[in-house]
Design an enzyme around this catalytic site. Structure first.
Site, PDB file in Angstrom:
ATOM      1  N   THR A 207      -0.632  -2.004 -29.095  1.00  0.00           N
ATOM      2  CA  THR A 207       0.684  -2.452 -28.571  1.00  0.00           C
ATOM      3  C   THR A 207       0.803  -2.669 -27.047  1.00  0.00           C
ATOM      4  O   THR A 207      -0.372  -2.424 -26.362  1.00  0.00           O
ATOM      5  CB  THR A 207       1.603  -0.866 -28.750  1.00  0.00           C
ATOM      6  OG1 THR A 207       0.914   0.091 -28.232  1.00  0.00           O
ATOM      7  CG2 THR A 207       1.946  -0.760 -30.138  1.00  0.00           C
ATOM      8  N   GLY A 208       2.054  -2.823 -26.411  1.00  0.00           N
ATOM      9  CA  GLY A 208       2.305  -2.975 -25.260  1.00  0.00           C
ATOM     10  C   GLY A 208       1.195  -3.791 -24.322  1.00  0.00           C
ATOM     11  O   GLY A 208       0.689  -4.801 -24.554  1.00  0.00           O
TER      12      GLY A 208
ATOM     13  N   TYR B 263       1.959  14.632 -17.019  1.00  0.00           N
ATOM     14  CA  TYR B 263       1.538  13.240 -16.910  1.00  0.00           C
ATOM     15  C   TYR B 263       1.312  12.447 -15.637  1.00  0.00           C
ATOM     16  O   TYR B 263      -0.005  11.987 -15.325  1.00  0.00           O
ATOM     17  CB  TYR B 263       2.884  12.226 -17.352  1.00  0.00           C
ATOM     18  CG  TYR B 263       2.765  10.764 -17.308  1.00  0.00           C
ATOM     19  CD1 TYR B 263       1.771  10.225 -18.348  1.00  0.00           C
ATOM     20  CD2 TYR B 263       3.306   9.980 -16.321  1.00  0.00           C
ATOM     21  CE1 TYR B 263       1.523   8.820 -18.293  1.00  0.00           C
ATOM     22  CE2 TYR B 263       2.814   8.509 -16.251  1.00  0.00           C
ATOM     23  CZ  TYR B 263       2.207   7.923 -17.309  1.00  0.00           C
ATOM     24  OH  TYR B 263       1.909   6.589 -17.176  1.00  0.00           O
TER      25      TYR B 263
ATOM     26  N   SER C 224      -1.574   4.770 -12.941  1.00  0.00           N
ATOM     27  CA  SER C 224      -0.155   4.512 -12.668  1.00  0.00           C
ATOM     28  C   SER C 224       0.445   4.981 -11.053  1.00  0.00           C
ATOM     29  O   SER C 224      -0.136   5.837 -10.599  1.00  0.00           O
ATOM     30  CB  SER C 224       0.738   5.540 -13.550  1.00  0.00           C
ATOM     31  OG  SER C 224       2.070   5.631 -13.305  1.00  0.00           O
TER      32      SER C 224
ATOM     33  N   GLY D 201      -1.965  -2.876 -23.643  1.00  0.00           N
ATOM     34  CA  GLY D 201      -3.319  -3.167 -24.115  1.00  0.00           C
ATOM     35  C   GLY D 201      -3.360  -4.379 -25.114  1.00  0.00           C
ATOM     36  O   GLY D 201      -4.311  -5.249 -25.029  1.00  0.00           O
TER      37      GLY D 201
ATOM     38  N   GLY E 113      -6.499   1.598 -27.006  1.00  0.00           N
ATOM     39  CA  GLY E 113      -4.773   1.642 -27.082  1.00  0.00           C
ATOM     40  C   GLY E 113      -4.301   0.205 -26.953  1.00  0.00           C
ATOM     41  O   GLY E 113      -3.209  -0.141 -26.353  1.00  0.00           O
TER      42      GLY E 113
HETATM   43  N1  LIG Z   1       4.759   1.270 -19.296  1.00  0.00           N
HETATM   44  C1  LIG Z   1       4.833   1.554 -17.951  1.00  0.00           C
HETATM   45  O1  LIG Z   1       5.780   1.444 -17.495  1.00  0.00           O
HETATM   46  C2  LIG Z   1       3.509   2.122 -17.522  1.00  0.00           C
HETATM   47  C3  LIG Z   1       3.455   2.259 -16.195  1.00  0.00           C
HETATM   48  C4  LIG Z   1       2.244   2.857 -15.505  1.00  0.00           C
HETATM   49  C5  LIG Z   1       1.207   2.990 -16.322  1.00  0.00           C
HETATM   50  N2  LIG Z   1       1.304   2.902 -17.670  1.00  0.00           N
HETATM   51  C6  LIG Z   1       0.003   3.022 -18.281  1.00  0.00           C
HETATM   52  O2  LIG Z   1      -0.062   1.982 -19.049  1.00  0.00           O
HETATM   53  C7  LIG Z   1      -1.052   2.059 -20.185  1.00  0.00           C
HETATM   54  C8  LIG Z   1      -0.468   1.536 -21.339  1.00  0.00           C
HETATM   55  O3  LIG Z   1       0.658   1.995 -21.799  1.00  0.00           O
HETATM   56  P1  LIG Z   1       1.840   1.104 -22.224  1.00  0.00           P
HETATM   57  O4  LIG Z   1       2.917   1.015 -21.258  1.00  0.00           O
HETATM   58  O5  LIG Z   1       1.314  -0.306 -22.771  1.00  0.00           O
HETATM   59  O6  LIG Z   1       2.004   2.079 -23.660  1.00  0.00           O
HETATM   60  P2  LIG Z   1       2.224   1.841 -25.057  1.00  0.00           P
HETATM   61  O7  LIG Z   1       2.735   3.213 -25.657  1.00  0.00           O
HETATM   62  O8  LIG Z   1       2.867   0.595 -25.661  1.00  0.00           O
HETATM   63  O9  LIG Z   1       0.736   1.699 -25.340  1.00  0.00           O
HETATM   64  C9  LIG Z   1      -0.403   2.979 -25.225  1.00  0.00           C
HETATM   65  C10 LIG Z   1      -1.477   2.779 -26.432  1.00  0.00           C
HETATM   66  O10 LIG Z   1      -2.115   4.075 -26.169  1.00  0.00           O
HETATM   67  C11 LIG Z   1      -2.437   4.295 -27.669  1.00  0.00           C
HETATM   68  N3  LIG Z   1      -2.627   5.854 -27.813  1.00  0.00           N
HETATM   69  C12 LIG Z   1      -2.017   6.752 -27.508  1.00  0.00           C
HETATM   70  N4  LIG Z   1      -2.549   7.778 -27.743  1.00  0.00           N
HETATM   71  C13 LIG Z   1      -3.759   7.545 -28.284  1.00  0.00           C
HETATM   72  C14 LIG Z   1      -4.965   8.307 -28.648  1.00  0.00           C
HETATM   73  N5  LIG Z   1      -4.808   9.533 -29.009  1.00  0.00           N
HETATM   74  N6  LIG Z   1      -6.149   7.719 -29.083  1.00  0.00           N
HETATM   75  C15 LIG Z   1      -5.958   6.184 -29.036  1.00  0.00           C
HETATM   76  N7  LIG Z   1      -5.098   5.463 -28.549  1.00  0.00           N
HETATM   77  C16 LIG Z   1      -3.676   6.222 -28.081  1.00  0.00           C
HETATM   78  C17 LIG Z   1      -1.153   3.869 -28.121  1.00  0.00           C
HETATM   79  O11 LIG Z   1      -1.309   3.728 -29.775  1.00  0.00           O
HETATM   80  C18 LIG Z   1      -0.843   2.435 -27.646  1.00  0.00           C
HETATM   81  O12 LIG Z   1      -1.513   1.490 -28.405  1.00  0.00           O
HETATM   82  C19 LIG Z   1      -1.082   3.757 -20.148  1.00  0.00           C
HETATM   83  O13 LIG Z   1      -2.355   4.285 -19.751  1.00  0.00           O
HETATM   84  C20 LIG Z   1       0.179   4.196 -19.380  1.00  0.00           C
HETATM   85  O14 LIG Z   1       0.030   5.338 -18.845  1.00  0.00           O
HETATM   86  C21 LIG Z   1       2.315   2.333 -18.160  1.00  0.00           C
END
Ligand SMILES: NC(=O)c1ccc[n+]([C@@H]2O[C@H](COP(=O)([O-])OP(=O)(O)OC[C@H]3O[C@@H](n4cnc5c(N)ncnc54)[C@H](O)[C@@H]3O)[C@@H](O)[C@H]2O)c1
Length: 327
Positions: free
Chosen positions: A53-54, A204, A179, A56, A50
């Site tokens: 975006t974000g 979740y 998380s 990753g 992943g």
């Molecule tokens: N953003 C927050 O506040 C937060 C807080 C706690 C934990 N997280 C965790 O951080 C991690 C990254 O999330 P983020 O915030 O960057 O969100 P994001 O949505 O920007 O990134 C998530 C990534 O996962 C990918 N993804 C989703 N489904 C997929 C699949 N079936 N196969 C392959 N890739 C897939 C998306 O394409 C994206 O690139 C996640 O595991 C999320 O649970 C985020």
């Protein structure tokens, strides 16, 4: 007596600029320190799920900047290629690759692993970062509840399929992006797949607790191999993760709520820092089975410390993903 009145436009713009400056300071403080630039990652082979975006994408960017060979394991190849191009251009590291890996499909995960193992002889760091949050009630291609399937079961299978390559690179590392939501998570043994009832938020939290339990059980199973595994909470980060959260993902929220919460949430680059630290810092080379937040080890919930629950989840995951058939 000095009797000079500050013109209103000057006064108002000073207040606005001052408030914005203060908000920026709070944001920097909340975001935490950026991981210091000394540790390089030259010669390291790193897989990040992943990463288009974000958090990753920022993790991939920073590790590429430090010289790693980065495999971006993504679902959407078009977005992955766009992200890869921007990373290659800005880091001047051409060893950044896009590879298809849809974590909602066991077939796609197995194909990714087979291809990767043909391309590389070792894997130094695996970052299980991809995630979905509060999805509508839906199932993966293999019939798993979407959040459990992508966030936990997909990464469970992927990690196990890449373990031998991680052992070759030992000392090597696995990072599971969990998380703080795991704190309110429970493993529903009677209805793990949410077939009888479904609540997006509960599912979740369950999947993020599963990330920590997986970390604990895997750390035990990897004792003595030199492969470590740790979990991380990246902070509350402004990313696309809210895409299924209706109002919070609407333009009304962007206008009315975001300006007020903006100083208190991290940007994606800030959210990536603890993952980067765990991936390459020498200080944590031998640390395993722990959970980190802002570079520091933190206590996990009582459920996350339940070793028999961790073992139960492992056995169920092994069975559901048909791990032995894939090995
Ligand atoms: N953003 C927050 O506040 C937060 C807080 C706690 C934990 N997280 C965790 O951080 C991690 C990254 O999330 P983020 O915030 O960057 O969100 P994001 O949505 O920007 O990134 C998530 C990534 O996962 C990918 N993804 C989703 N489904 C997929 C699949 N079936 N196969 C392959 N890739 C897939 C998306 O394409 C994206 O690139 C996640 O595991 C999320 O649970 C985020």
């Amino acid at each position: 007596m000095f009797n000079y009145k500050i013109p209103k436009p000057v006064l108002y713009s000073s207040v606005i600029a001052g408030t914005f400056g203060f908000a920026c300071l709070i944001k920097e403080w909340i975001g935490g320190e950026r991981y210091p630039a000394i540790t390089q990652a030259n010669g390291k082979v790193i897989v990040i799920t992943g990463s288009n975006t974000g958090i990753g994408k920022e993790t991939a960017w920073e590790l590429a900047r430090r010289g790693a060979k980065v495999y971006m394991a993504c679902r959407d190849m078009k977005r992955c290629e766009e992200a890869r191009e921007s990373i290659v251009v800005s880091t001047k590291n051409k060893y950044v690759y896009c590879r298809q890996c849809d974590l909602s499909s066991m077939k796609s995960i197995a194909e990714f692993a087979t291809k990767f193992k043909k391309e590389e002889e070792k894997l130094d760091v695996l970052i299980n970062n991809a995630g979905v949050m509060r999805t509508p009630n839906s199932k993966t291609q293999d019939g798993f509840e979407m959040q459990l399937g992508v966030n936990h079961l997909g990464h469970f299978l992927l990690t196990n399929l890449l373990l031998n390559h991680l052992k070759v690179a030992s000392p090597s590392r696995i990072i599971n992006v969990s998380s703080v939501a795991h704190l309110r998570g429970e493993i529903n043994k009677e209805d793990l797949n949410s077939d009888k009832s479904y609540d997006p938020s509960t599912a979740y939290a369950q999947s993020k607790l599963a990330n920590v339990l997986f970390t604990k059980e895997l750390a035990k199973r990897l004792e003595g191999t030199g492969v470590t595994v740790n979990a991380v909470h990246p902070g509350i980060v402004d990313t696309e993760i809210i895409r299924h959260m209706g109002f919070f993902n609407s333009w009304i929220s962007t206008i009315l709520i975001k300006p007020f919460v903006w100083p208190f949430i991290k940007g994606p680059r800030q959210g990536a820092q603890t993952s980067i630290f765990l991936a390459i810092d020498p200080i944590v080379e031998k640390t395993t089975g722990k959970y980190f937040n802002n570079y520091l080890e933190e206590e996990v919930s009582a459920s996350a410390q339940d070793t028999s629950l961790a073992r139960w989840l492992w056995l169920v995951s092994e069975k559901w993903t048909k791990l032995q058939e894939h090995l």
